[in-house]
Design a protein around this motif. Structure first.
Motif: not given
Length: 606
Positions: A139-144, A260-262
């Motif tokens: 999942d490249y769209k979510t920051s961890y 990655v934000f939208t």
């Protein structure tokens, strides 16, 4: 590393077809077509036990209610890249070469076209298993939140696609006329263009030309000397240029991966239209004398040249009133340079069994900046520790060494001291910041050699041969490296100078290495690294190679058997600096030391 493997096999296919036809005596037409295809495949695999794979897995691992969630699956990381290049090159020429009594004419005219297309792509596979060729989904769209700092970050996505097409067209003509093998006039014309997107046709082209003349003085009737057998005076003047492929008539953008934000497609400006951008041009004047003495005991050439560079390219900030805070390619500088080259070959001994030949190459070169349009506000911009920057100062060499003025070590504390407003100071922030102007710096001289060359000697006796090569570089300066306490404390990067640091009052009389303050201060270390105390003369003479050879008695079926021993990169014979440093491989230069090498071999011909 056994856990990380890189491979990059490549293939290159090159095919050429050439046709020649003589229309009449001396007049020929020729056509040449060349096709090239190059394919590269890059593979980098870090298995699950490698530091790289473990670091990525651990960095993004999440702990929820005492449960471990692997955002990046456990396994290896595979990076694959492919590149493909297709190029077509077509060339046609019409040439004429013929003599008419004392007259001789040589001419050629033609055109050349080239089309090259380059494609590349990169992919990364996390959790890769080479046994069954499986990999995980990411999942490249979510920051961890990362394990070490807790700051949120995105899993790096290394997928890229690129494609570039370049097209060039050239028209050229060269001609030379000789009379009585004494006087020669020559000239050349060239007109080049490329597919500069959006430009008008006339703006895509730029003409280049040169003209020359030669006079074989030794063929004149009045030339009658038994010492010199050949003397030729020649001169030329030429104009050439260079274009930046980024030169465009409209602003251009490049699309990239979704945000990655939208999750929406994203793009960024890569080129800004500069209507004032002009061709980078170069003019050169050469005057040379070729000579040979009787029996070719001395053969040589002496050439003087002067070069002018105008409208030279460089990255310069865009006017901030445009609302864009970035740099763009602009014509930022003018410069000129001059120098001379000497080539000299001598037959010192030329007996039947014993021969000794020497070859000397010597070059002198100096350049000067005439104009530089990029403004610099801080003196520290002239003092670059790793690589000398373009000086940008009118009347000075293009690459020069500047330094902060050095006031020695504080006799009480052992700290480095400089000057601020003419007074001894330890205000490192002000010295390396707004408190120092360009005129407050020390100017040492050129950062590149201004006199350089090599000397080769070859001696043979019967079946034995010996060659020795010496190179030299003179008339320049370099900045040696030393201890940086901030780097020492932050990353453990030390330097042997640490052993000679100031430790007790009185040490300032025998050392220039500052005391260990047990604190970090980047401005303090920046001042010391840029201070004049670390600037050294770069002049040196190097023993480059030695060759030994012996011609073995020939056997049936062999015309020649030659055994040789070669030693390369032997070492420095003399250096001007007292620090014992090899200027070519000073730690601050970033160049890797080339090790001494030995080789033994046999050459044969059948």
């Amino acid at each position: 590393s056994e856990h990380q493997i890189r491979r990059s096999p490549a293939t290159d296919l090159l095919g050429t077809i050439e046709l020649n036809y003589e229309i009449i005596k001396g007049l020929k037409i020729a056509g040449n077509y060349q096709y090239e295809q190059a394919h590269g495949l890059g593979t980098s695999f870090a298995d699950q036990y490698s530091y790289m794979a473990r670091d990525y897995v651990n960095r993004f691992t999440q702990l929820q209610n005492n449960k471990v969630e692997y955002i990046i699956p456990v396994g290896g990381i595979l990076d694959k890249s492919t590149s493909l290049m297709h190029a077509n090159n077509l060339r046609g020429t019409l040439s004429f070469d013929r003599s008419f009594g004392k007259h001789m004419i040589t001419a050629i005219a033609g055109a050349e076209m080239r089309d090259a297309r380059q494609e590349s792509n990169n992919n990364r596979f996390y959790g890769y298993n080479p046994d069954n060729l499986t990999f995980g989904n990411i999942d490249y769209k979510t920051s961890y939140p990362t394990v070490i700092t807790g700051a949120k970050d995105y899993v790096p996505n290394s997928q890229t696609l690129s494609e570039t097409v370049t097209r060039f067209v050239s028209q050229f003509a060269n001609a030379a006329y000789s009379f009585d093998n004494r006087y020669t006039l020559s000239g050349s014309l060239r007109r080049d263009a490329s597919n500069l997107f959006g430009l008008k046709t006339n703006d895509q082209w730029n003409p280049f030309w040169s003209a020359g003349a030669a006079w074989k003085i030794s063929n004149e009737k009045f030339f009658n000397t038994g010492l010199v057998s050949y003397l030729n005076l020649r001169t030329s003047y030429g104009f050439s240029g260079n274009i930046d492929p980024a030169m465009v008539a409209v602003n251009t953008i490049a699309f990239s991966s979704p945000s990655v934000f939208t999750g929406d497609p994203s793009a960024a400006f890569v080129n800004f239209y500069n209507p004032l951008l002009r061709w980078e041009t170069s003019k050169m004047l050469n005057i040379a004398l070729d000579f040979r003495t009787k029996n070719n005991r001395v053969v040589g050439a002496l050439e003087f040249y002067h070069k002018w560079g105008r409208n030279l390219f460089g990255q310069a900030p865009i006017d901030l009133t445009t609302g864009v805070n970035t740099s763009m390619q602009r014509n930022v500088a003018n410069m000129h340079g001059q120098g001379w080259d000497l080539e000299l070959t001598t037959k010192n001994i030329d007996h039947t069994h014993l021969k000794w030949n020497s070859t000397l190459n010597m070059s002198q070169y100096k350049d000067v900046i005439d104009d530089y349009l990029i403004s610099r506000t801080l003196a520290q911009q002239y003092v670059n520790v790793a690589t000398p920057p373009i000086s940008g100062i009118k009347g000075k060499p293009v690459y020069a060494i500047y330094s902060y003025k050095w006031a020695g070590l504080d006799p009480n504390t052992g700290e480095a001291q400089g000057y601020l407003n003419g007074e001894v100071s330890k205000d490192y922030t002000a010295i390396t910041g707004t408190g120092t102007k360009e005129e407050d710096l020390n100017y040492h001289g050129s950062a590149i050699p201004t006199l350089f060359g090599n000397l080769q000697n070859s001696v043979s006796y019967k079946d034995f041969s010996f060659q020795i090569g010496i190179t030299y570089k003179l008339g320049y300066w370099f900045r040696r490296s030393s201890i940086n306490y901030t780097n020492l404390f932050n990353s453990g990067k030390g330097h042997s100078d640490y052993a000679y640091r100031w430790q007790n009052p009185g040490d300032e009389l025998i050392t220039d290495i500052p005391v260990n303050p047990y604190t970090t201060n980047s401005n303090r270390d920046r001042f010391y690294e840029g201070a004049s105390v670390l600037v050294e003369k770069g002049d040196h003479i190097r023993l480059q190679y030695i060759n030994f050879g012996y011609d073995l008695p020939t056997f049936k079926g062999f015309k020649r058997l030659h055994i040789y021993i070669n030693i390369q990169n032997i070492g420095i014979l003399w250096k001007a600096n007292k620090a014992g440093i090899d200027p070519d491989f000073n730690l601050g230069s970033g160049r890797t030391i080339v090790p001494r090498s030995y080789s033994v071999g046999i050459k044969t011909s059948i």
